[in-house]
Enzyme design. Structure first.
Site, PDB file in Angstrom:
ATOM      1  N   CYS A 127      -3.274   0.217   7.171  1.00  0.00           N
ATOM      2  CA  CYS A 127      -2.474   1.441   7.083  1.00  0.00           C
ATOM      3  C   CYS A 127      -2.728   2.363   8.276  1.00  0.00           C
ATOM      4  O   CYS A 127      -1.795   2.981   8.789  1.00  0.00           O
ATOM      5  CB  CYS A 127      -2.742   2.144   5.758  1.00  0.00           C
ATOM      6  SG  CYS A 127      -2.145   1.169   4.354  1.00  0.00           S
TER       7      CYS A 127
ATOM      8  N   HIS B 254       0.848  -1.190   0.000  1.00  0.00           N
ATOM      9  CA  HIS B 254       0.000   0.000   0.000  1.00  0.00           C
ATOM     10  C   HIS B 254       0.886   1.244   0.000  1.00  0.00           C
ATOM     11  O   HIS B 254       1.997   1.233   0.550  1.00  0.00           O
ATOM     12  CB  HIS B 254      -0.885   0.022   1.241  1.00  0.00           C
ATOM     13  CG  HIS B 254      -2.022  -0.939   1.188  1.00  0.00           C
ATOM     14  ND1 HIS B 254      -3.249  -0.669   1.751  1.00  0.00           N
ATOM     15  CD2 HIS B 254      -2.138  -2.178   0.647  1.00  0.00           C
ATOM     16  CE1 HIS B 254      -4.062  -1.696   1.570  1.00  0.00           C
ATOM     17  NE2 HIS B 254      -3.403  -2.624   0.910  1.00  0.00           N
TER      18      HIS B 254
ATOM     19  N   GLU C  25       0.777   3.967   1.708  1.00  0.00           N
ATOM     20  CA  GLU C  25       1.149   4.441   3.037  1.00  0.00           C
ATOM     21  C   GLU C  25       2.294   3.635   3.631  1.00  0.00           C
ATOM     22  O   GLU C  25       3.226   4.191   4.214  1.00  0.00           O
ATOM     23  CB  GLU C  25      -0.059   4.382   3.996  1.00  0.00           C
ATOM     24  CG  GLU C  25      -1.234   5.220   3.576  1.00  0.00           C
ATOM     25  CD  GLU C  25      -2.281   4.450   2.778  1.00  0.00           C
ATOM     26  OE1 GLU C  25      -3.477   4.746   2.950  1.00  0.00           O
ATOM     27  OE2 GLU C  25      -1.921   3.546   1.990  1.00  0.00           O
TER      28      GLU C  25
ATOM     29  N   CYS D  48      -6.858   2.343   4.953  1.00  0.00           N
ATOM     30  CA  CYS D  48      -7.561   1.137   5.393  1.00  0.00           C
ATOM     31  C   CYS D  48      -7.143   0.816   6.833  1.00  0.00           C
ATOM     32  O   CYS D  48      -6.328   1.521   7.424  1.00  0.00           O
ATOM     33  CB  CYS D  48      -7.199  -0.033   4.468  1.00  0.00           C
ATOM     34  SG  CYS D  48      -5.485  -0.599   4.655  1.00  0.00           S
TER      35      CYS D  48
END
Length: 165
Positions: free
Chosen positions: A86, A53, A55, A83
């Site tokens: 993260c 991801h 992040e 999410c």
């Protein structure tokens, strides 16, 4: 707000890199003392990793730059609401502030489904600002998924055996 827009534009640049790879266009930058110290964009499909991801990639780079896992005093700019994974990493990294472009009503954990960034029982909370360049961030996501649906429809109509892979 001026600096928030400046750094969100940098996050959008990262998201466009993901878009160019046919990844969901999510981008992130982490800022410390007025300088970008971490950048990331979604690479889940390319890297074949749930952990790729935007992040998490930016957190890893920022940690290396500061030579510490603690990102005290840092601000994260991300084009889509984080999410649960993260948001948890943001708390673990001790990021001071998170600035979000658009919200994610289906998976967001910075206010949409719940707000993990502000759970008082955790040992850290992050300040949250939402809606920075929201229209631009939201439109990029909508365009990506519209184009994806169109490609899938064409592949299905052509009887492509790889449809859905």
């Amino acid at each position: 707000m001026e600096n928030d827009e400046k750094y969100m534009r940098e996050a959008i640049r990262q998201a466009k890199k993901a878009y160019a790879l046919d990844e969901v266009p999510i981008g992130c930058v982490i800022v410390y003392e007025g300088k970008i110290i971490g950048r990331g964009y979604n690479r889940r499909t390319v890297d074949k990793s749930t952990l790729a991801h935007a992040e998490l990639l930016a957190i890893r780079k920022a940690g290396k730059k500061l030579d510490d896992w603690r990102l005290d005093g840092c601000t994260m700019y991300v084009t889509l609401e984080p999410c649960q994974m993260c948001a948890g990493a943001i708390i673990q990294a001790r990021i001071k502030r998170v600035v979000v472009g658009c919200m994610n009503p289906k998976a967001g954990c910075a206010g949409s489904i719940l707000n993990l960034l502000d759970v008082e029982r955790f040992n850290h909370q992050a300040e949250l600002t939402t809606g920075v360049l929201e229209e631009e961030c939201s439109e990029m996501m909508k365009r990506f998924f519209r184009e994806l649906r169109e490609r899938q429809k064409k592949m299905k109509a052509a009887g492509n055996a790889d449809y859905g892979k």
